[in-house]
Design a protein around this motif. Structure first.
Motif, short mmCIF file in Angstrom:
data_model
loop_
_atom_site.label_atom_id
_atom_site.label_comp_id
_atom_site.label_asym_id
_atom_site.label_seq_id
_atom_site.Cartn_x
_atom_site.Cartn_y
_atom_site.Cartn_z
N THR A 122 0.64 -1.19 0.06
CA THR A 122 0.00 0.09 -0.09
C THR A 122 0.95 1.16 -0.12
N ALA A 123 1.97 1.31 0.92
CA ALA A 123 2.70 2.41 0.87
C ALA A 123 3.47 2.63 -0.44
N ALA A 124 3.62 1.70 -1.27
CA ALA A 124 4.34 1.79 -2.61
C ALA A 124 3.49 2.69 -3.30
N LEU A 125 2.24 2.86 -3.14
CA LEU A 125 1.19 3.69 -4.12
C LEU A 125 1.43 5.24 -3.67
N LEU A 126 2.21 5.32 -2.82
CA LEU A 126 2.49 6.95 -2.21
C LEU A 126 3.80 7.54 -3.11
N PRO A 127 3.62 8.77 -3.23
CA PRO A 127 4.67 9.40 -3.82
C PRO A 127 5.86 9.38 -2.90
N ASP A 128 7.19 9.00 -3.22
CA ASP A 128 8.17 9.10 -2.22
C ASP A 128 9.06 10.28 -2.08
N ARG A 129 8.04 11.15 -1.19
CA ARG A 129 8.46 12.58 -0.86
C ARG A 129 8.86 12.73 0.27
N ALA A 130 9.30 14.03 0.80
CA ALA A 130 9.24 14.38 2.38
C ALA A 130 8.14 14.37 3.04
N GLY A 131 7.65 13.98 4.09
CA GLY A 131 6.77 13.93 4.84
C GLY A 131 6.90 14.52 6.28
N ARG A 132 5.66 14.67 6.86
CA ARG A 132 5.83 15.17 8.34
C ARG A 132 4.52 14.32 9.00
N ALA A 133 4.92 14.11 10.19
CA ALA A 133 4.06 13.49 10.88
C ALA A 133 3.98 13.70 12.49
N ARG A 134 2.47 13.48 13.34
CA ARG A 134 2.90 13.68 14.62
C ARG A 134 2.37 12.54 15.37
N LEU A 135 2.93 12.45 16.37
CA LEU A 135 2.71 11.32 17.42
C LEU A 135 1.85 11.96 18.47
N LEU A 136 0.55 11.56 18.67
CA LEU A 136 -0.53 11.98 19.42
C LEU A 136 -0.79 10.90 20.45
N CYS A 137 -0.85 11.42 21.76
CA CYS A 137 -1.33 10.59 22.78
C CYS A 137 -2.80 10.84 23.29
N LYS A 138 -3.73 10.06 22.98
CA LYS A 138 -5.05 10.51 23.39
C LYS A 138 -5.73 10.13 24.52
N GLU A 139 -4.90 9.98 25.48
CA GLU A 139 -5.17 9.60 26.98
C GLU A 139 -4.34 9.67 27.84
N PRO A 140 -4.39 10.03 29.25
CA PRO A 140 -3.32 10.19 30.33
C PRO A 140 -2.41 8.84 30.23
N ALA A 141 -1.21 9.12 30.38
CA ALA A 141 -0.20 7.95 30.09
C ALA A 141 1.21 8.14 30.84
N VAL A 142 2.09 7.45 31.24
CA VAL A 142 3.17 7.50 31.55
C VAL A 142 4.10 6.96 29.87
N VAL A 143 4.88 7.99 29.56
CA VAL A 143 5.35 7.65 27.86
C VAL A 143 6.63 6.64 28.31
N CYS A 144 6.41 5.55 27.14
CA CYS A 144 7.46 4.73 27.38
C CYS A 144 7.69 4.03 26.04
N GLY A 145 8.73 3.73 25.43
CA GLY A 145 9.13 2.96 24.27
C GLY A 145 9.69 3.87 23.15
N ARG A 146 10.24 4.85 23.59
CA ARG A 146 11.12 5.79 22.72
C ARG A 146 12.12 5.19 21.84
N PRO A 147 13.08 4.32 22.63
CA PRO A 147 13.97 3.52 21.71
C PRO A 147 13.42 2.52 20.72
N TRP A 148 12.39 1.96 20.96
CA TRP A 148 11.82 0.85 20.10
C TRP A 148 11.11 2.00 18.81
N PHE A 149 10.66 2.85 19.27
CA PHE A 149 9.72 3.67 18.12
C PHE A 149 10.74 4.27 17.15
N ASP A 150 11.94 4.77 17.82
CA ASP A 150 12.91 5.49 17.02
C ASP A 150 13.65 4.34 16.06
N ALA A 151 13.84 3.22 16.69
CA ALA A 151 14.44 2.12 15.85
C ALA A 151 13.60 1.74 14.62
#
Length: 289
Positions: free
Chosen positions: A35-64
């Protein structure tokens, strides 16, 4: 979930993070993202949004996850690992190739949602016993293949790790005691075979507790004791001749609402399998644009 105090915690092993991510991406992508192959391979931007109260964890895995597919991606984190956030918080802004952002989306969110869920649940348990001196432990009841990640999340939430696996501690339970005929016999066999490893002994009666304390070990786990037995166990372990030298751990049948009463009895640890076994993922989303 107010406040921004972030507990100190040991970071994850980068090699384990890399292996977790490689396995998860291979599972999801296979021989290519059709499915992603259908998209133009250009620069993009995305926001990671938390929708509920939480303790943030997992940044190393997300980044990797994202860097595995786009080494040039820029991830601008707006919050720290272990930080408590409210619903509607933008956790990070990503700048990279649009195809790579979309392909990495689900895998990166799976890690982030699961580990934030574990950290959030742990933080709630830790808060319940704050000020008592009792520490919250995890167990080996983890999602297969994610033990190190989930135990890291427990640390991020302010909890403490029990043994990692069957290799880094000796833990004598009912079947081991039965095989050696007594608690003392099992302890002696364990000390003779693996003296370099921590020794935890599970007991089911007050007599077994006295036997374990007299023989000596690194911790005694009182399993499924009712409140009266639990208080008597603390009195025995704290009194003469044992004088509190060996800490007590409570396990089995522990409910969240009962944590304050257990901690008030003076036990040193409470181990809770549900921190990693009963995972409720935190609601996150990755929005392009």
């Amino acid at each position: 979930m107010s406040g921004t105090t972030i507990p100190a915690f040991a970071p994850p092993d980068p090699a384990i993070v890399e292996a977790d991510v490689a396995r998860a991406l291979a599972e999801d992508i296979g021989d290519g993202d059709a499915t992603a192959a259908l998209l133009p391979d250009r620069a993009g931007r995305a926001r990671l949004l938390c929708k509920e109260p939480a303790v943030v964890c997992g940044r190393p895995w997300f980044d990797a996850c994202h860097r595995a597919l786009d080494p040039q991606v820029r991830i601008d984190w707006q919050v720290a690992e272990g930080q408590r956030v409210e619903a509607g918080t933008v956790l990070a802004v990503l700048h990279g190739r649009a195809r790579a952002l979309v392909t990495a989306e689900r895998t990166s969110l799976n890690f982030m949602q699961t580990l934030s869920g574990t950290a959030t649940a742990t933080a709630a348990h830790v808060e319940t016993v704050r000020g008592t001196g009792t520490r919250i432990l995890d167990t080996r009841k983890t999602l297969p293949g994610l033990r190190h990640a989930q135990k890291y999340a427990v640390r991020v939430g302010g909890g403490h790790n029990h043994r990692i696996g069957l290799f880094d501690a000796v833990m004598l339970k009912e079947n081991h005691v039965r095989a050696f005929g007594s608690v003392a016999g099992a302890i002696r066999a364990a000390r003779a075979a693996r003296p370099e490893l921590p020794l935890v002994v599970e007991v089911e009666t007050l007599d077994e507790l006295r036997e374990a304390l007299a023989e000596g070990c690194d911790r005694v786990l009182i399993d499924d004791f009712d409140p009266g037995m639990r208080r008597e166990a603390v009195a025995i372990a704290r009194g003469a001749p044992f004088a509190g030298r060996i800490p007590l751990e409570v396990s089995g049948g522990v409910e969240f609402d009962g944590l304050p009463a257990i901690a008030a009895d003076g036990v040193d640890f409470i181990s809770i399998g549900g921190l990693t076994k009963h995972v409720r993922a935190i609601d996150l989303s990755l929005k392009l644009g």
